[in-house]
Design a protein around this motif. Structure first.
Motif, mmCIF file in Angstrom:
data_model
loop_
_atom_site.group_PDB
_atom_site.id
_atom_site.type_symbol
_atom_site.label_atom_id
_atom_site.label_comp_id
_atom_site.label_asym_id
_atom_site.label_seq_id
_atom_site.Cartn_x
_atom_site.Cartn_y
_atom_site.Cartn_z
ATOM 1 N N LYS A 394 45.860 20.457 49.428
ATOM 2 C CA LYS A 394 45.622 21.089 50.871
ATOM 3 C C LYS A 394 44.646 19.952 51.458
ATOM 4 O O LYS A 394 44.424 19.492 52.759
ATOM 5 C CB LYS A 394 44.678 22.235 50.634
ATOM 6 C CG LYS A 394 43.798 22.841 51.893
ATOM 7 C CD LYS A 394 42.561 22.341 52.049
ATOM 8 C CE LYS A 394 41.539 22.432 50.893
ATOM 9 N NZ LYS A 394 39.930 21.827 51.260
ATOM 10 N N THR A 395 43.786 19.124 50.644
ATOM 11 C CA THR A 395 42.963 18.155 51.251
ATOM 12 C C THR A 395 43.635 16.802 51.636
ATOM 13 O O THR A 395 43.282 16.358 52.727
ATOM 14 C CB THR A 395 41.847 17.592 49.899
ATOM 15 O OG1 THR A 395 41.216 18.867 49.432
ATOM 16 C CG2 THR A 395 40.823 16.570 50.315
ATOM 17 N N LEU A 396 44.788 16.485 51.051
ATOM 18 C CA LEU A 396 45.744 15.492 51.342
ATOM 19 C C LEU A 396 46.250 15.806 52.819
ATOM 20 O O LEU A 396 46.054 14.950 53.755
ATOM 21 C CB LEU A 396 46.668 15.211 50.637
ATOM 22 C CG LEU A 396 46.607 14.507 49.262
ATOM 23 C CD1 LEU A 396 47.742 14.645 48.495
ATOM 24 C CD2 LEU A 396 45.897 13.052 49.342
ATOM 25 N N LEU A 397 46.805 17.057 52.966
ATOM 26 C CA LEU A 397 47.135 17.532 54.501
ATOM 27 C C LEU A 397 45.799 17.344 55.573
ATOM 28 O O LEU A 397 46.173 17.019 56.609
ATOM 29 C CB LEU A 397 47.776 18.939 54.346
ATOM 30 C CG LEU A 397 48.070 19.663 55.574
ATOM 31 C CD1 LEU A 397 49.152 19.036 56.182
ATOM 32 C CD2 LEU A 397 48.585 21.016 55.159
ATOM 33 N N ARG A 398 44.839 18.000 54.992
ATOM 34 C CA ARG A 398 43.621 17.879 55.983
ATOM 35 C C ARG A 398 43.363 16.642 56.521
ATOM 36 O O ARG A 398 42.980 16.473 57.668
ATOM 37 C CB ARG A 398 42.588 19.032 55.340
ATOM 38 C CG ARG A 398 41.357 19.061 56.204
ATOM 39 C CD ARG A 398 40.235 19.559 55.534
ATOM 40 N NE ARG A 398 39.037 19.415 56.472
ATOM 41 C CZ ARG A 398 38.520 20.307 57.375
ATOM 42 N NH1 ARG A 398 39.351 21.476 57.642
ATOM 43 N NH2 ARG A 398 37.584 20.283 57.748
ATOM 44 N N GLU A 418 44.387 23.829 57.706
ATOM 45 C CA GLU A 418 44.056 24.169 56.428
ATOM 46 C C GLU A 418 44.043 25.726 56.455
ATOM 47 O O GLU A 418 44.272 26.382 55.225
ATOM 48 C CB GLU A 418 42.468 23.826 56.414
ATOM 49 C CG GLU A 418 41.879 24.355 55.236
ATOM 50 C CD GLU A 418 40.356 23.829 55.094
ATOM 51 O OE1 GLU A 418 39.879 23.153 54.028
ATOM 52 O OE2 GLU A 418 39.339 23.857 56.040
ATOM 53 N N ALA A 419 43.683 26.590 57.503
ATOM 54 C CA ALA A 419 43.973 27.830 57.663
ATOM 55 C C ALA A 419 45.248 28.352 57.490
ATOM 56 O O ALA A 419 45.464 29.242 56.702
ATOM 57 C CB ALA A 419 43.311 28.434 58.948
ATOM 58 N N THR A 482 53.365 8.567 57.576
ATOM 59 C CA THR A 482 53.857 7.606 56.301
ATOM 60 C C THR A 482 52.708 7.740 55.293
ATOM 61 O O THR A 482 53.021 7.823 54.168
ATOM 62 C CB THR A 482 53.709 6.158 56.969
ATOM 63 O OG1 THR A 482 54.973 6.195 57.924
ATOM 64 C CG2 THR A 482 54.271 5.130 55.806
ATOM 65 N N THR A 483 51.599 7.745 55.589
ATOM 66 C CA THR A 483 50.426 7.845 54.575
ATOM 67 C C THR A 483 50.421 9.158 53.738
ATOM 68 O O THR A 483 50.261 9.114 52.634
ATOM 69 C CB THR A 483 49.249 7.681 55.140
ATOM 70 O OG1 THR A 483 48.755 8.372 56.205
ATOM 71 C CG2 THR A 483 48.993 6.215 55.975
ATOM 72 N N LEU A 484 50.912 10.203 54.474
ATOM 73 C CA LEU A 484 51.116 11.494 53.901
ATOM 74 C C LEU A 484 51.940 11.456 52.738
ATOM 75 O O LEU A 484 52.067 11.980 51.675
ATOM 76 C CB LEU A 484 50.951 12.742 54.750
ATOM 77 C CG LEU A 484 50.853 13.950 54.212
ATOM 78 C CD1 LEU A 484 49.934 14.406 53.433
ATOM 79 C CD2 LEU A 484 51.263 15.215 55.287
ATOM 80 N N GLY A 485 53.285 10.929 53.047
ATOM 81 C CA GLY A 485 54.391 10.778 52.461
ATOM 82 C C GLY A 485 54.105 10.293 51.185
ATOM 83 O O GLY A 485 54.274 10.483 50.044
ATOM 84 N N ARG A 486 53.299 9.120 51.337
ATOM 85 C CA ARG A 486 53.107 7.969 50.229
ATOM 86 C C ARG A 486 52.017 8.890 49.340
ATOM 87 O O ARG A 486 52.326 8.803 48.206
ATOM 88 C CB ARG A 486 52.464 6.917 50.750
ATOM 89 C CG ARG A 486 51.959 5.682 49.566
ATOM 90 C CD ARG A 486 51.404 4.627 50.332
ATOM 91 N NE ARG A 486 52.153 4.090 51.468
ATOM 92 C CZ ARG A 486 51.631 3.831 52.536
ATOM 93 N NH1 ARG A 486 50.387 4.023 52.710
ATOM 94 N NH2 ARG A 486 52.353 3.242 53.358
#
Length: 494
Positions: A394-398, A418-419, A482-486
């Motif tokens: 969740k924190t990575l996504l946020r 987050e919600a 890109t950074t989220l995928g990594r």
């Protein structure tokens, strides 16, 4: 109505609600189910039953406790257990009415709806699809449960001192263990004496003069230490000067049952708050057996865990079930949970309930049931890893959406994501808790991690989609993607 002898516990009987007595519950293995129109009231009713059983039939040790769980009381045992206390638990006793004060001075009678936490009174219209005046009169059963609930789980406000578990007007979380029938659930959450001494070392000394507040009132402008409060006085603590107003019999507006007994239409209440205004001060914290605690390790202070954000209860499951500490805080589960883990060690369910509030306003009612598979008590590190993993994703996504939203000048996308994550991940969390084998959880936890990563990608695309074709945002979105995928690939590899 006497809580020890009369029918007051609302249970389901075929298609209708009926009232049964505490004796009916404790002397039978019939599978009763508490039924009230609100889940928080059902939890308050259960908690009241547990507290009554705790003070009436305290088991001497673990062996006696397990026998109580297995075998119902007989009628003679029940009669002997309540004999000393009958006068203290009568809702309309001429001298000691349950959780009330006689002769309360008030300019007006407050409508009874105001004591049902979260319902509007007067011209207020703030919560839960109910209108002012919707509840005009309630049975004595509902009134007793509501008195108990308000005093233990909320704050009256308006010049009334907070309850023993309410800290800075934050309502406490209640955690209880659930069995497959009401009687067993009650006993699961009754401490035997050896466990009680863990949180009340002076129990034997205190019990000699342990009178409830309505029998031995709190003296105005008094100051005393929390550890000097006995078991009965603490479990049934009443910080308010309050007195119910009765009307003629009829139908209870909440339960929909008819009764020949007098109904309760309102209450009188008077200010009895701070020390300066004739109230009292309590130094320290009384340790309640139904509440998880958090310790400020630097300040040496203790408070009860509470719901302060919209995050669901599963995000705190490790703190609700396991003892832990970091550099700043230490977490201690409710003593009833610790006893269950220590002395019974079986799979069952955790009940979590409470309110998220802002001063006198209720923002959310919380009531959840979490399955606990065998081994949860012996694999605390893995259980904590399970909770941390779900929050890490969740924190990575946020964080990635926060960075994108900031560079794109679109505030709030991270909160929106987050919600959605909390809402859509909950079924996956419960499914994992139902199915996981804690002796070898690796595959199940990896599957959950993959499912949550896939969910997070869908949420990312859903939230970012409206901005995908705007020239000024294409680069920022590509960087975030890109950074989220990594980060997610790295997570899958661990």
């Amino acid at each position: 109505m006497n809580l020890l002898t009369d029918p007051w516990v609302p249970v389901q009987d075929a298609s209708k609600t009926v009232l049964i007595s505490l004796q009916d519950v404790l002397t039978s293995d019939e599978d009763h189910q508490i039924v009230l129109p609100r889940d928080d009231m059902e939890l308050a009713c259960l908690q009241l039953l547990i507290c009554l059983t705790q003070v009436l039939f305290l088991p001497e040790d673990s062996g006696a406790w397990k026998r109580r769980i297995k075998t119902p009381l007989d009628a003679d045992e029940y009669k002997a257990g309540i004999e000393r206390y009958i006068d203290w638990f009568d809702l309309n006793h001429p001298e000691w009415p349950f959780m009330q004060s006689r002769g309360v001075s008030a300019k007006k009678v407050t409508p009874i709806q105001k004591i049902l936490i979260g319902l509007p009174a007067g011209t207020s219209s703030h919560a839960f699809f109910n209108g002012p005046g919707e509840i005009g009169q309630v049975s004595q059963s509902v009134a007793a449960i509501s008195l108990f609930n308000m005093a233990n789980n909320y704050s009256y406000g308006g010049g009334i001192k907070e309850g023993l578990r309410v800290v800075s007007q934050k309502s406490p979380i209640t955690t209880l263990m659930s069995g497959h029938m009401l009687r067993r659930t009650i006993w699961f959450n009754v401490l035997h004496k050896e466990s009680l001494l863990n949180i009340m070392p002076d129990y034997d000394r205190l019990k000699e003069n342990d009178n409830p507040v309505w029998v031995e009132p709190i003296k105005p402008k008094s100051t005393f230490h929390a550890h000097e409060i006995g078991l009965i006085r603490g479990l049934f603590w009443q910080p308010a000067h309050i007195e119910l107003a009765f009307s003629s019999g009829g139908e209870c507006d909440l339960l929909g049952v008819n009764t020949q007994d007098a109904l309760v239409s309102g209450f009188c209440i008077e200010k009895f708050g701070s020390y300066k205004t004739g109230g009292f001060d309590v130094e320290g914290r009384w340790i309640h057996p139904h509440s998880p605690r958090v310790l400020d390790l630097k300040k040496g202070e203790m408070k009860y865990l509470s719901f302060t954000t919209t995050a669901p209860a599963w995000t705190q499951l490790d703190h609700l079930l396991l003892e832990s500490k970091d550099d700043k805080q230490g977490y201690i589960p409710a003593e009833v949970v610790r006893q269950f883990k220590r002395d019974l060690m079986q799979s069952d369910q955790l009940i979590v309930g409470g309110y998220r509030n802002k001063q006198a306003s209720i923002l959310q009612r919380r009531h959840e049931l979490f399955p606990l598979r065998p081994g949860w008590d012996k694999n605390g590190q893995l259980f904590s890893q399970f909770v941390r993993m779900t929050l890490e994703i969740k924190t990575l996504l946020r964080n990635k959406l926060y960075g994108f939203a900031k560079s794109a000048g679109v505030p709030g996308l991270h909160d929106q994501a987050e919600a959605i994550y909390y809402h859509q991940s909950e079924p996956l969390i419960h499914q994992t808790l139902r199915e996981i084998d804690w002796s070898k959880p690796g595959d199940r936890l990896r599957n959950l991690s993959n499912d949550l990563v896939d969910l997070s990608w869908r949420i990312f695309e859903q939230v970012a989609r409206p901005y995908a074709h705007e020239p000024g945002m294409i680069k920022a979105l590509a960087v975030a993607r890109t950074t989220l995928g990594r980060a997610f690939r790295k997570l899958r590899e661990t």
